[in-house]
Design a protein around this motif. Sequence first.
Motif, PDB file in Angstrom:
ATOM      1  N   LEU A 292      30.068  29.266  22.254  1.00 17.00           N
ATOM      2  CA  LEU A 292      29.345  29.986  21.196  1.00 17.00           C
ATOM      3  C   LEU A 292      30.028  29.797  19.856  1.00 17.00           C
ATOM      4  O   LEU A 292      29.374  29.606  18.819  1.00 17.00           O
ATOM      5  CB  LEU A 292      29.279  31.471  21.560  1.00 17.00           C
ATOM      6  CG  LEU A 292      28.472  32.377  20.620  1.00 17.00           C
ATOM      7  CD1 LEU A 292      27.030  31.877  20.494  1.00 17.00           C
ATOM      8  CD2 LEU A 292      28.501  33.820  21.116  1.00 17.00           C
ATOM      9  N   TRP A 293      31.336  29.830  19.849  1.00 19.64           N
ATOM     10  CA  TRP A 293      32.123  29.642  18.623  1.00 19.64           C
ATOM     11  C   TRP A 293      31.846  28.268  18.012  1.00 19.64           C
ATOM     12  O   TRP A 293      31.697  28.128  16.798  1.00 19.64           O
ATOM     13  CB  TRP A 293      33.596  29.796  18.968  1.00 19.64           C
ATOM     14  CG  TRP A 293      34.536  29.921  17.817  1.00 19.64           C
ATOM     15  CD1 TRP A 293      34.217  29.969  16.490  1.00 19.64           C
ATOM     16  CD2 TRP A 293      35.960  30.024  17.892  1.00 19.64           C
ATOM     17  NE1 TRP A 293      35.350  30.091  15.723  1.00 19.64           N
ATOM     18  CE2 TRP A 293      36.435  30.125  16.565  1.00 19.64           C
ATOM     19  CE3 TRP A 293      36.871  30.041  18.947  1.00 19.64           C
ATOM     20  CZ2 TRP A 293      37.793  30.233  16.279  1.00 19.64           C
ATOM     21  CZ3 TRP A 293      38.218  30.150  18.650  1.00 19.64           C
ATOM     22  CH2 TRP A 293      38.664  30.248  17.337  1.00 19.64           C
ATOM     23  N   SER A 294      31.751  27.254  18.841  1.00 18.71           N
ATOM     24  CA  SER A 294      31.467  25.898  18.377  1.00 18.71           C
ATOM     25  C   SER A 294      30.087  25.806  17.741  1.00 18.71           C
ATOM     26  O   SER A 294      29.903  25.205  16.672  1.00 18.71           O
ATOM     27  CB  SER A 294      31.576  24.918  19.548  1.00 18.71           C
ATOM     28  OG  SER A 294      31.256  23.606  19.141  1.00 18.71           O
ATOM     29  N   ILE A 295      29.098  26.436  18.386  1.00 20.14           N
ATOM     30  CA  ILE A 295      27.719  26.382  17.880  1.00 20.14           C
ATOM     31  C   ILE A 295      27.599  27.080  16.536  1.00 20.14           C
ATOM     32  O   ILE A 295      26.982  26.558  15.594  1.00 20.14           O
ATOM     33  CB  ILE A 295      26.758  27.012  18.909  1.00 20.14           C
ATOM     34  CG1 ILE A 295      26.702  26.148  20.181  1.00 20.14           C
ATOM     35  CG2 ILE A 295      25.359  27.176  18.315  1.00 20.14           C
ATOM     36  CD1 ILE A 295      25.946  26.794  21.323  1.00 20.14           C
ATOM     37  N   ILE A 296      28.197  28.262  16.414  1.00 17.35           N
ATOM     38  CA  ILE A 296      28.039  29.001  15.165  1.00 17.35           C
ATOM     39  C   ILE A 296      28.822  28.362  14.016  1.00 17.35           C
ATOM     40  O   ILE A 296      28.501  28.582  12.842  1.00 17.35           O
ATOM     41  CB  ILE A 296      28.456  30.484  15.331  1.00 17.35           C
ATOM     42  CG1 ILE A 296      29.925  30.612  15.732  1.00 17.35           C
ATOM     43  CG2 ILE A 296      27.556  31.174  16.321  1.00 17.35           C
ATOM     44  CD1 ILE A 296      30.373  32.051  15.924  1.00 17.35           C
ATOM     45  N   THR A 297      29.834  27.563  14.342  1.00 14.95           N
ATOM     46  CA  THR A 297      30.537  26.811  13.291  1.00 14.95           C
ATOM     47  C   THR A 297      29.587  25.830  12.612  1.00 14.95           C
ATOM     48  O   THR A 297      29.594  25.687  11.376  1.00 14.95           O
ATOM     49  CB  THR A 297      31.741  26.060  13.883  1.00 14.95           C
ATOM     50  OG1 THR A 297      32.670  26.993  14.444  1.00 14.95           O
ATOM     51  CG2 THR A 297      32.451  25.237  12.809  1.00 14.95           C
ATOM     52  N   ILE A 298      28.760  25.170  13.414  1.00 15.04           N
ATOM     53  CA  ILE A 298      27.772  24.234  12.865  1.00 15.04           C
ATOM     54  C   ILE A 298      26.691  24.974  12.079  1.00 15.04           C
ATOM     55  O   ILE A 298      26.303  24.562  10.976  1.00 15.04           O
ATOM     56  CB  ILE A 298      27.126  23.412  13.993  1.00 15.04           C
ATOM     57  CG1 ILE A 298      28.166  22.514  14.655  1.00 15.04           C
ATOM     58  CG2 ILE A 298      25.964  22.573  13.461  1.00 15.04           C
ATOM     59  CD1 ILE A 298      28.750  21.461  13.740  1.00 15.04           C
ATOM     60  N   VAL A 318      32.556  38.811  16.864  1.00  8.20           N
ATOM     61  CA  VAL A 318      32.504  39.281  18.255  1.00  8.20           C
ATOM     62  C   VAL A 318      33.266  38.325  19.169  1.00  8.20           C
ATOM     63  O   VAL A 318      34.083  38.739  20.001  1.00  8.20           O
ATOM     64  CB  VAL A 318      31.043  39.415  18.734  1.00  8.20           C
ATOM     65  CG1 VAL A 318      31.003  39.743  20.231  1.00  8.20           C
ATOM     66  CG2 VAL A 318      30.307  40.493  17.944  1.00  8.20           C
ATOM     67  N   THR A 319      33.022  37.019  19.003  1.00  4.75           N
ATOM     68  CA  THR A 319      33.700  36.030  19.842  1.00  4.75           C
ATOM     69  C   THR A 319      35.204  36.034  19.590  1.00  4.75           C
ATOM     70  O   THR A 319      36.001  35.917  20.527  1.00  4.75           O
ATOM     71  CB  THR A 319      33.135  34.622  19.588  1.00  4.75           C
ATOM     72  OG1 THR A 319      33.311  34.267  18.209  1.00  4.75           O
ATOM     73  CG2 THR A 319      31.662  34.555  19.927  1.00  4.75           C
ATOM     74  N   THR A 320      35.594  36.176  18.325  1.00  5.82           N
ATOM     75  CA  THR A 320      37.024  36.218  17.995  1.00  5.82           C
ATOM     76  C   THR A 320      37.711  37.410  18.644  1.00  5.82           C
ATOM     77  O   THR A 320      38.831  37.296  19.167  1.00  5.82           O
ATOM     78  CB  THR A 320      37.223  36.273  16.473  1.00  5.82           C
ATOM     79  OG1 THR A 320      36.644  35.110  15.871  1.00  5.82           O
ATOM     80  CG2 THR A 320      38.697  36.334  16.105  1.00  5.82           C
ATOM     81  N   ALA A 321      37.040  38.573  18.623  1.00  6.55           N
ATOM     82  CA  ALA A 321      37.610  39.777  19.232  1.00  6.55           C
ATOM     83  C   ALA A 321      37.829  39.588  20.723  1.00  6.55           C
ATOM     84  O   ALA A 321      38.901  39.924  21.255  1.00  6.55           O
ATOM     85  CB  ALA A 321      36.700  40.977  18.978  1.00  6.55           C
TER      86      ALA A 321
END
Length: 407
Positions: A292-298, A318-321
């Motif tokens: 998810l982190w990879s997708i939202i970076t794009i 949320v993902t970072t937490a």
Amino acid sequence: MNQLLRNRVFVIVATADLLQQVGIWIRNMALLFYIMNQTNNDPTAVSLLTALEYLPIFVFSLIGGTFADRWNPKKTVILGDTLSAISMVVILALVSLGLWQAVFAATVVSAIVSQFSQPSSSVLFRKHVPAEQVGAAIGITQSLMSVFTIFGPIAGTFIYTQLGLQFSLIILFVIFLLAAFIQLFLPPSSREKTVEKRSAMEDLKGGIQYVIKHSNLRLIAGMFLLTGVAIGLTQPLDVFVTMERLGLPKEAVQWFVACEGVGMLVGGILAATITKWVERHRNNVITSTLILWSIITIIEVLSIFPLLTAGVRIISGVTTAFFQVVFSTLMIKEVQVEYIGRTNGVITPLLMGGILVGTLVSGFIVNSITLFGVYGLSAVLIMLCTILTAKLKVYGEGDNTREVESK
């Protein structure tokens, strides 16, 4: 929850950490805008500021972790915040004399001191918080810190734009001094006398060997290196995404940082609430988080709509937490107490070294190619981490120790 709130060490350490977070955000926003004003929005200068934040962490993390295992943790955290407060006064004096470049030292000094005090905080947690409450404690601490991730950038921007850099440095002095004062009320704490029979170099080598012998720690080390580069590539460029992709003034970056703070608050509360479920499905949670982190970076770099960007920053929070809660719990519960500082000292330089490399090259890459290339590379590196997380093992209480002893 009630048991944690009655735990004096947890309350004091969490409160001091919150104060430090407020100070960090005031510092980050004030120095970011000050440097941009002094250099006419130069991306290279901004990336240098970020690099100077992580270079001392890379250099001093192993040393700080080693001595955190040897020194009295209470005295270490108090001394660390006191030195941070004193450094703000020195830097304020230099800036008043016209040496504006001294602001870079604010970041350097704070980063160096933190490498001795942060591992000591982890030692205090391990010694005074029951193992079954560690996950919830970290989740709660993460949630509380997220509140200041929301309001910290706003407060930092307001203080700098309305009152200037010098008043920001004065506020930092007060915050660090207050954190040091609060930690005076920690219970007496001492290290084992047997530790002093070994040299610091022997302890340092022992920490490296401990990580090498622990399969999970080896995998985490590799993953932290990759994620460090990924974070470093994009972190200095948030302000340029705000200006170039969204067409907003640089000061608007505070609102997107605040959105990420909202996500971290929600994620921290959620992780603390379902901590047992998270631990049972740890590998799946980590892998899903990275994807998810990879997708939202794009999505972040492609977006030209402020509301969409704000939304992905919330999801990013949320993902970072979840990422931080899962790994902080893993590090505290699986690592033997006498190795906590050194383990952090071995792994943290890999994360910070990656961030340092990423920040040093991000400004040059974006000037040579585009923002899209930088964010795309970051997304690919994050996705590669899923290969490592799939190999993480789940141990019962104490199993990790037996693995080390069997090798």
